[in-house]
Write an enzyme that holds these catalytic residues in place. Structure first.
Site, short mmCIF file in Angstrom:
data_model
loop_
_atom_site.label_atom_id
_atom_site.label_comp_id
_atom_site.label_asym_id
_atom_site.label_seq_id
_atom_site.Cartn_x
_atom_site.Cartn_y
_atom_site.Cartn_z
CB SER A 1 -9.86 -12.29 4.49
OG SER A 1 -8.97 -13.37 4.30
CE LYS B 1 -10.77 -15.33 0.97
NZ LYS B 1 -10.86 -14.13 1.76
#
Length: 159
Positions: free
Chosen positions: A46, A89
């Site tokens: 990611s 996140k």
């Protein structure tokens, strides 16, 4: 993670060649990317968008805005691919004082699942291609510094 860094490096070289043909830092310079495993488990790639950004910032000597967080994997043609863990996140970004977040457009539904009180003070950009990321981070007009050739620059980074 190895493949992610290789793709990010290849794409960063290509994009820099398009935007600043005179800048040969990534073509002629030696760059070593080290991403230690450490104690933080990684579920999947990611960081491609972040790695491309770091490489372009280094090659052009252009700082990235300070209160920014980003996630997303990158393809060889610059497509920003979706990632997991968006809610976590966003919570981490908000807790650390981040005010601007860049997310893959394909993760919009995941972002919409984050409670409003966490999202309320965030400037969020959903992107499909790294060029959209580039505009948020470095602005739409490339500065004269973006064209400078830094291939002969010697750098040493120590922790």
């Amino acid at each position: 993670m190895k493949e992610s860094t290789q793709i990010a490096y290849t794409f960063a070289k290509t994009l820099l060649g398009e935007l600043a043909p005179k800048n040969s830092f990534l073509r002629k310079g030696d760059v070593h990317l080290h991403v230690p495993e450490g104690a933080t488990p990684k579920d999947g790639p990611s960081a491609g968008v972040t790695i491309v950004t770091a490489l372009l910032s280094l090659a052009t000597d252009t700082p990235v805005r300070p209160n920014l967080a980003m996630t997303g994997e990158i393809s060889l043609n610059g497509k920003v691919l979706p990632v997991g863990g968006i809610k976590e996140k966003i919570i981490a970004a908000q807790r650390s004082g981040v005010t601007c977040v860049i997310l893959p457009a394909a993760n919009k539904r995941d972002y919409d699942d984050v409670p409003d009180y966490i999202r309320k003070d965030l400037e969020v950009h959903f992107v499909d291609n790294y060029r959209d990321v580039h505009h948020v981070i470095f602005g739409r007009n490339e500065s004269p510094e973006f064209e400078k050739s830094t291939a002969d620059t010697k750098m040493s980074v120590r922790e």
